[in-house]
Design a protein around this motif. Sequence first.
Motif, mmCIF file in Angstrom:
data_model
loop_
_atom_site.group_PDB
_atom_site.id
_atom_site.type_symbol
_atom_site.label_atom_id
_atom_site.label_comp_id
_atom_site.label_asym_id
_atom_site.label_seq_id
_atom_site.Cartn_x
_atom_site.Cartn_y
_atom_site.Cartn_z
ATOM 1 N N TRP A 1 34.314 37.270 38.305
ATOM 2 C CA TRP A 1 33.829 36.687 39.500
ATOM 3 C C TRP A 1 32.741 37.884 39.788
ATOM 4 O O TRP A 1 31.576 37.333 40.353
ATOM 5 C CB TRP A 1 34.656 36.624 40.740
ATOM 6 N N VAL B 1 37.855 28.097 40.678
ATOM 7 C CA VAL B 1 37.890 29.345 40.763
ATOM 8 C C VAL B 1 39.378 29.709 40.434
ATOM 9 O O VAL B 1 40.301 29.029 41.116
ATOM 10 C CB VAL B 1 37.493 30.073 42.010
ATOM 11 N N ALA C 1 35.771 32.940 37.650
ATOM 12 C CA ALA C 1 35.083 31.421 37.972
ATOM 13 C C ALA C 1 35.217 30.665 36.599
ATOM 14 O O ALA C 1 35.168 31.239 35.466
ATOM 15 C CB ALA C 1 33.606 31.535 38.379
#
Length: 121
Positions: free
Chosen positions: A66, A35, A47
Amino acid sequence: MTTQTGHTEAIAASRVIGTTVYNTQGDSIGSIEDVMLDKTSNGIMFAVIGFGGFLGIGEKYHAIPWASLDYDEARGGYVIPFSKEQLKAAPAHSINELAGADGESARDESYEYYKVAPYWH
């Protein structure tokens, strides 16, 4: 604090990394490799999801916003609302490229491609 589904709002990155990612058709499409954190806003930029390849050879890395990941307890992984075709056509990078320019170019390209509202505005 918990969410409406009973999940907590906080999760350790170590629990996220390695988690399988599925598309909406239920196909396993890869896993979360890392991440990227936005140090200035204290948010999660994206991510890093690895798709394809075999034993790390030929694998492509994608920056997925994300907010697009939704954890599915039944699958034990994250589901993203993108088709196989969208993912195949998506911008792909090396790990170094994802971190280059403070990650902003990969972040901006990703949010634009997937049409996700930017968190930094």
